[in-house]
Design an enzyme around this catalytic site. Structure first.
Site, PDB file in Angstrom:
ATOM      1  N   ASP A  58      44.335   6.710  43.118  1.00  0.00           N
ATOM      2  CA  ASP A  58      43.120   7.494  43.374  1.00  0.00           C
ATOM      3  C   ASP A  58      43.236   8.864  42.715  1.00  0.00           C
ATOM      4  OD1 ASP A  58      40.939   8.831  44.335  1.00  0.00           O
ATOM      5  OD2 ASP A  58      41.575   8.830  46.440  1.00  0.00           O
ATOM      6  N   GLU A 136      64.352  28.529  28.242  1.00  0.00           N
ATOM      7  CA  GLU A 136      65.426  29.021  29.108  1.00  0.00           C
ATOM      8  C   GLU A 136      64.822  29.301  30.480  1.00  0.00           C
ATOM      9  OE1 GLU A 136      66.656  32.528  27.086  1.00  0.00           O
ATOM     10  OE2 GLU A 136      67.667  31.453  25.468  1.00  0.00           O
ATOM     11  N   GLU A 138      64.979  30.418  34.258  1.00  0.00           N
ATOM     12  CA  GLU A 138      65.750  31.144  35.260  1.00  0.00           C
ATOM     13  C   GLU A 138      65.263  30.750  36.656  1.00  0.00           C
ATOM     14  OE1 GLU A 138      66.384  35.132  32.481  1.00  0.00           O
ATOM     15  OE2 GLU A 138      64.713  35.025  33.903  1.00  0.00           O
ATOM     16  N   GLU A 189      72.439  35.404  36.229  1.00  0.00           N
ATOM     17  CA  GLU A 189      71.480  36.277  35.572  1.00  0.00           C
ATOM     18  C   GLU A 189      71.556  37.696  36.144  1.00  0.00           C
ATOM     19  OE1 GLU A 189      69.389  37.237  33.476  1.00  0.00           O
ATOM     20  OE2 GLU A 189      69.382  35.531  32.098  1.00  0.00           O
ATOM     21  N   GLU A 196      70.761  30.972  35.383  1.00  0.00           N
ATOM     22  CA  GLU A 196      70.130  30.361  34.218  1.00  0.00           C
ATOM     23  C   GLU A 196      71.035  29.260  33.672  1.00  0.00           C
ATOM     24  OE1 GLU A 196      68.364  32.957  31.239  1.00  0.00           O
ATOM     25  OE2 GLU A 196      69.296  31.768  29.648  1.00  0.00           O
ATOM     26  N   HIS A 245      61.824  31.909  28.729  1.00  0.00           N
ATOM     27  CA  HIS A 245      61.727  32.233  27.306  1.00  0.00           C
ATOM     28  C   HIS A 245      61.738  30.923  26.519  1.00  0.00           C
ATOM     29  CE1 HIS A 245      64.042  36.151  28.500  1.00  0.00           C
ATOM     30  NE2 HIS A 245      62.815  36.115  28.992  1.00  0.00           N
ATOM     31  N   ARG A 316      64.440  43.449  23.130  1.00  0.00           N
ATOM     32  CA  ARG A 316      63.969  42.514  24.153  1.00  0.00           C
ATOM     33  C   ARG A 316      62.771  43.047  24.948  1.00  0.00           C
ATOM     34  NH1 ARG A 316      69.000  40.479  23.173  1.00  0.00           N
ATOM     35  NH2 ARG A 316      69.347  38.301  23.747  1.00  0.00           N
ATOM     36  N   GLU A 336      61.202  33.339  19.563  1.00  0.00           N
ATOM     37  CA  GLU A 336      61.335  33.233  21.021  1.00  0.00           C
ATOM     38  C   GLU A 336      60.177  33.968  21.677  1.00  0.00           C
ATOM     39  OE1 GLU A 336      64.407  34.801  24.550  1.00  0.00           O
ATOM     40  OE2 GLU A 336      64.588  35.502  22.475  1.00  0.00           O
ATOM     41  N   ARG A 338      58.707  35.404  25.022  1.00  0.00           N
ATOM     42  CA  ARG A 338      59.423  35.830  26.223  1.00  0.00           C
ATOM     43  C   ARG A 338      58.560  35.991  27.469  1.00  0.00           C
ATOM     44  NH1 ARG A 338      64.360  37.697  25.463  1.00  0.00           N
ATOM     45  NH2 ARG A 338      64.198  39.347  27.029  1.00  0.00           N
TER      46      ARG A 338
END
Length: 447
Positions: A58, A136, A138, A189, A196, A245, A316, A336, A338
């Site tokens: 359903d 990645e 976390e 982390e 992580e 990330h 970063r 990457e 982030r």
């Protein structure tokens, strides 16, 4: 009983594995539009028929699927995803397969997140591209699901005894590897009780399936250790939140499309346009990659969360990072993103990211120079001078920006796009009428 990693190619391979290993039940997995895992079990005697006809259910009871007057849906198992569940007893093991959702006439169902990603991957494949992703994820480990009682005071890369989750991560890794998921490394982390585990990159659809499996395994193994794992983006005030990330690359005929040996950044023109596409459309797809009210408690300056639309190599604080090139590692050239968090629907998140990058390549978007200065410490004048804008600051803003996006609408399709927008607006309405502890503590003594 040692269970091998299966590499089934068809229904016959699955049925042989079920018989050889005395599998008791097979779980059929699929997800709603928010990426919440849905599952039902069948017995081995139903397996052959399910490969031929699928299993009906359903659809009106699944969030974002269909109305009650068109509720018949069919789950078609994908034999290539067959694996035995590593967290279940092995005496009579339980297996799982991911399913594609189809209409009763066998046509793909437009509300199926997996089909949405398949459409975008097919568009890339028509141009000769294979999309690879390496997310990645976390997560936090708490005493239970009722609060945020941490298990340790560890920080980034801390070892025992500061890191008290080492044994839990070890068992998670063993469980993932026994299901054919390659792990590169794991660590504590930045925040207390935050962890992580990084998976080796894989083709887009396989990786989206892997993210779903990863989240289940992490939670199940934490439960076995008597604690609770959460992928909530920002569970603790004043501490870093959890991100996802996503490293991305495109390959064509075995060659990395993003790599150019002669460029000062070792990025090809296509690679730069892909990144430019991600940057241009990131505010539009933030409602997909960061789909919860709580997501925007993480996306604030000062907690390693990227809110500024810019790219860099080592910085970063930028939304996109291109890891520094290492000689002989041409295949590792990648970008990457982030901002995504681990509570996103990975199928839809990968779909909008890939679509944005392809759009940049198709239209030759130009990439600005990287910003290597710490953007968090720039004032408004400096941000404006460098043409640095920000992601939406709340779920409401993200939903409103997404609603105007032709790219996101085309990528998700009318059905998912509309259902997701409606769901996010309803969530915002539920959130904005709440009276929080902060308000009571702040205002009650004053008023």
């Amino acid at each position: 009983m040692e269970i091998p990693v299966f590499k089934c190619k068809n229904a016959d391979d699955v049925m042989k594995a079920v018989k050889d290993y005395n599998v008791s039940f097979i779980q059929y997995w699929f997800m709603d539009i928010l990426g919440t895992l849905k599952s039902f079990q069948i017995t081995p005697k139903e397996l052959e028929a399910s490969f031929e006809e699928g299993m009906g259910f359903d659809g009106s009871s699944i969030l974002g699927f269909c109305r009650i007057d068109e509720s018949d849906m069919v789950a078609m198992p994908d034999p290539t995803t067959f694996q035995i569940c590593s967290w279940r007893p092995t005496e009579r093991p339980v297996a799982r397969m991911f399913c594609d959702i189809v209409n009763p006439d066998g046509t793909p169902y437009v509300g199926d997140s997996r089909y949405c990603l398949k459409r975008v991957l097919a568009k890339a494949a028509q141009k000769g591209y294979t999309f690879y992703a390496g997310p990645e994820l976390e997560f936090f480990l708490f005493a239970d699901e009722k609060g945020t009682q941490i298990l340790d005071q560890g920080g980034y890369f801390d070892a025992p005894p500061l890191d008290l989750g080492n044994n839990i991560r070890r068992d998670i890794i063993f469980a993932l590897e026994s299901m054919g998921i390659a792990i590169e490394y794991s660590h504590h982390e930045v925040a207390p009780s935050q962890h992580e585990i990084d998976m080796r990159y894989a083709e887009g659809l396989k990786m989206a399936d892997t993210v779903m499996t990863y989240r289940v395994v992490v939670k199940e193994m934490a439960r076995k250790h008597g604690c609770y794992a959460t992928f909530m983006p920002k569970p603790i005030f004043g501490e870093n939140g959890s991100g996802m990330h996503v490293h991305q690359s495109l390959f064509k005929k075995g060659k990395n499309v993003f790599y150019d040996a002669n460029d000062k950044y070792h990025l090809s023109a296509d690679g730069k346009s892909y990144i430019a596409g991600i940057l241009k459309h990131a505010p539009e797809f933030a409602c997909v990659t960061n789909q919860w009210v709580n997501s925007y408690k993480r996306l604030v300056p000062g907690y390693e969360a990227p809110v500024y639309v810019a790219w860099a190599r080592r910085n970063r604080s930028a939304l996109v990072r291109v890891p520094m090139y290492k000689p002989g590692k041409e295949a590792a050239t990648r970008m990457e993103l982030r901002c995504p968090d681990p509570a996103a629907n990975p199928y839809l998140a990968f779909a909008v990211m890939l679509a944005a990058g392809l759009k940049g390549m198709e239209e030759g978007y130009k990439l600005a120079e990287p910003i290597e200065a710490d953007i968090f410490h720039m004032d408004e004048k400096t941000l404006k001078k460098n043409k640095i804008t920000s992601l939406p600051g709340s779920l409401l803003e993200a939903a409103q920006v997404m609603k105007k996006s032709a790219l996101v609408k085309e990528t998700l399709g009318e059905h998912i796009f509309t259902k997701l927008y409606e769901n996010k607006m309803a969530e915002w309405d539920r959130y904005r009428i709440q009276v929080t502890d902060y308000e009571l503590e702040r205002y009650l003594p004053l008023m």
